[in-house]
Design a protein around this motif. Structure first.
Motif, PDB file in Angstrom:
ATOM      1  N   HIS A   1      -1.265 -11.762   7.140  1.00  0.00           N
ATOM      2  CA  HIS A   1      -1.393 -10.302   6.477  1.00  0.00           C
ATOM      3  C   HIS A   1      -2.889 -10.072   7.450  1.00  0.00           C
ATOM      4  N   THR A   2      -3.399  -8.892   7.236  1.00  0.00           N
ATOM      5  CA  THR A   2      -4.574  -8.359   7.918  1.00  0.00           C
ATOM      6  C   THR A   2      -5.773  -8.706   7.016  1.00  0.00           C
ATOM      7  N   SER A   3      -5.478  -9.419   6.195  1.00  0.00           N
ATOM      8  CA  SER A   3      -6.823  -9.645   4.941  1.00  0.00           C
ATOM      9  C   SER A   3      -7.854 -10.312   5.901  1.00  0.00           C
TER      10      SER A   3
ATOM     11  N   ALA B   1     -11.062  -3.650  -1.840  1.00  0.00           N
ATOM     12  CA  ALA B   1     -10.106  -3.748  -0.617  1.00  0.00           C
ATOM     13  C   ALA B   1      -8.781  -3.294  -0.841  1.00  0.00           C
ATOM     14  N   PHE B   2      -8.190  -3.186   0.131  1.00  0.00           N
ATOM     15  CA  PHE B   2      -6.417  -2.744  -0.263  1.00  0.00           C
ATOM     16  C   PHE B   2      -5.814  -3.183   1.134  1.00  0.00           C
ATOM     17  N   GLY B   3      -4.406  -3.363   1.084  1.00  0.00           N
ATOM     18  CA  GLY B   3      -3.648  -3.666   1.999  1.00  0.00           C
ATOM     19  C   GLY B   3      -2.458  -2.852   1.894  1.00  0.00           C
ATOM     20  N   LEU B   4      -1.970  -2.372   2.895  1.00  0.00           N
ATOM     21  CA  LEU B   4      -0.569  -1.547   2.880  1.00  0.00           C
ATOM     22  C   LEU B   4       0.318  -1.837   3.984  1.00  0.00           C
ATOM     23  N   GLY B   5       1.505  -1.555   3.898  1.00  0.00           N
ATOM     24  CA  GLY B   5       2.660  -2.107   5.098  1.00  0.00           C
ATOM     25  C   GLY B   5       2.849  -0.781   5.717  1.00  0.00           C
TER      26      GLY B   5
ATOM     27  N   SER C   1      14.363  -5.652   3.813  1.00  0.00           N
ATOM     28  CA  SER C   1      12.994  -5.030   3.696  1.00  0.00           C
ATOM     29  C   SER C   1      12.092  -6.215   4.320  1.00  0.00           C
ATOM     30  N   HIS C   2      12.317  -7.141   5.109  1.00  0.00           N
ATOM     31  CA  HIS C   2      11.609  -8.192   5.815  1.00  0.00           C
ATOM     32  C   HIS C   2      11.971  -8.338   7.072  1.00  0.00           C
ATOM     33  N   THR C   3      10.981  -8.450   7.856  1.00  0.00           N
ATOM     34  CA  THR C   3      11.204  -8.947   9.404  1.00  0.00           C
ATOM     35  C   THR C   3      10.076  -9.753   9.640  1.00  0.00           C
ATOM     36  N   PRO C   4      10.330 -10.800  10.657  1.00  0.00           N
ATOM     37  CA  PRO C   4       9.353 -11.633  10.851  1.00  0.00           C
ATOM     38  C   PRO C   4       8.055 -11.156  11.335  1.00  0.00           C
ATOM     39  N   MET C   5       8.096  -9.764  11.905  1.00  0.00           N
ATOM     40  CA  MET C   5       6.722  -9.455  12.501  1.00  0.00           C
ATOM     41  C   MET C   5       6.683  -8.066  11.794  1.00  0.00           C
ATOM     42  N   PHE C   6       5.753  -7.634  11.272  1.00  0.00           N
ATOM     43  CA  PHE C   6       5.718  -6.267  10.628  1.00  0.00           C
ATOM     44  C   PHE C   6       4.127  -5.984  10.812  1.00  0.00           C
ATOM     45  N   HIS C   7       3.890  -4.728  10.233  1.00  0.00           N
ATOM     46  CA  HIS C   7       2.503  -4.123  10.464  1.00  0.00           C
ATOM     47  C   HIS C   7       1.894  -3.831   9.104  1.00  0.00           C
TER      48      HIS C   7
END
Ligand code: DAH
Length: 365
Positions: free
Chosen positions: A191-193, A333-337, A223-229
């Motif tokens: 994750h980017t955290s 804090a927040f995290g989004l895809g 809905s999942h790939t080994p790499m995402f953003h």
């Protein structure tokens, strides 16, 4: 003037007549051999010289040789002319008609994920956020420990995380953590955290930042790939409250999806925030009704809501690890895809489509 020489003159004018109508290399070769070939006129004259009166022979011989040269010369010129005409014809046939309208350049567009990334950054920049980047190859410390993720948390399981060559890296990977030192076991960030921890280590509050980038997990389905953003967000200052979080994220979601969009916050759990929440938006397909034209909405599974991001107030333990005084400092804090936001905004049903190099994804909008 003798008859022989007169014959030569006639032969010459006959040749020059005939060559006028020669239009191809074939015809030219035929004409040439008629005059200059072994059985041709000139050879015949030269062969017959012996039967002529001796005083005429030199003149006749010289005349015949001269004519031979003229014919050769003329044939060369004619050959050049024929070849040039052929070339010009070819060029004319193959050349471009410059009066035709052009085909135009195929215009490309930015990949939808790039567009979303740019849009998210623009929205946050406009309200005073800076943009940071962190490494994609992280250490266990930054990816987990600095974020208060316990050693037995399922996310640390080998099934979710790509660890990098553990054995080659060190004799016993776990030992350092056990002895209370930072674990520098390398892995691909999940994750980017962890960028939160890097930024807090290097900057004093106030902080208002987002961190976009690629993340990696051992997952692969619709809905999942080994790499995402993901895009991580962090706001740290004195007196930051949950209402700041709500105001900021509602502003962001309405800027991104549309002004009148309904947003709700649902209580949740993340190790690095307390309290934690999921932000949901009203379903983009059924507009929050759960049904569309009396058909149950499959996207929101009739709930009318779609989960779009995780968020919460930064956990005091995270501040302490960063060396901040958690009694004075607060933050959210927040995290989004990025893939998820793009799929919802554009109705893309399968995340894997983003990475299949279908050129239609690059068509300009
Ligand atoms: N890191 C979380 C994930 O990948 C997303 C997240 C949730 C980030 C809550 C946050 C947060 O900063 O506060 O699932």
């Amino acid at each position: 003037m003798s008859t022989g020489v007169e014959n030569l003159a006639q032969l010459e004018s006959r040749f020059f007549d005939e060559i006028q109508s020669v239009t191809s290399e074939d015809l030219l070769n035929r004409l040439k051999s008629q005059y200059l070939g072994k059985q041709g006129f000139i050879s015949e004259i030269l062969r017959n010289l012996g039967q002529m009166p001796p005083e005429e022979r030199p003149k006749m011989g010289a005349g015949a040789n001269l004519l031979k040269k003229k014919i050769e010369e003329e044939c060369r010129t004619a050959l050049e002319k024929i070849q040039n005409l052929k070339k010009e014809k070819k060029i004319r046939e193959e050349s471009v008609d410059t009066s035709l309208p052009g085909r135009g350049l195929a215009e490309g567009g930015l990949h939808p994920l790039t567009q979303t990334l740019q849009e998210v950054q623009k929205i946050f920049k406009e309200i005073g956020f800076s943009i940071f980047e962190g490494p994609e190859i992280e250490t266990e410390y930054y990816n987990f420990e600095a974020l208060n993720i316990a050693e037995d948390h399922p996310a640390r399981d080998m099934q979710d995380t790509f660890y990098i060559n553990v054995v080659a890296h060190r004799g016993h990977p776990e030992s350092d953590t056990k002895q209370g030192r930072h674990s520098d076991l390398p892995l691909l960030r999940t994750h980017t955290s962890p960028v939160q921890a890097h930024v807090m280590k290097n900057h004093k509050p106030p902080i208002r930042m987002i961190a976009p980038g690629a993340v990696y997990r051992r997952d692969f389905d619709v809905s999942h790939t080994p790499m995402f953003h993901q895009v991580e967000g962090l706001v740290v200052d004195q007196d930051i409250q949950f209402s700041d979080l709500k105001g900021t994220l509602i502003y962001f979601l309405q800027s991104f999806f549309g002004e009148n969009l309904k947003v709700r916050f649902r209580s949740s759990y993340f190790p690095f925030t307390e309290p934690s929440a999921e932000a949901d938006i009203q379903c983009v397909i059924c507009q929050g009704k759960g049904h569309k034209n009396d058909v149950p909405c499959r996207l929101c599974k009739t709930t009318g809501w779609l989960e779009v991001m995780g968020c919460g107030m930064v956990h005091p333990g995270v501040f302490e690890k960063a060396g901040y005084d958690s009694k004075k400092i607060t933050g959210f804090a927040f995290g989004l895809g990025i893939e998820r936001l793009t799929m919802l905004k554009r109705g893309i049903p399968d995340i894997r489509l983003f990475y299949q190099n279908d050129l239609r994804f690059l068509n300009p909008l």
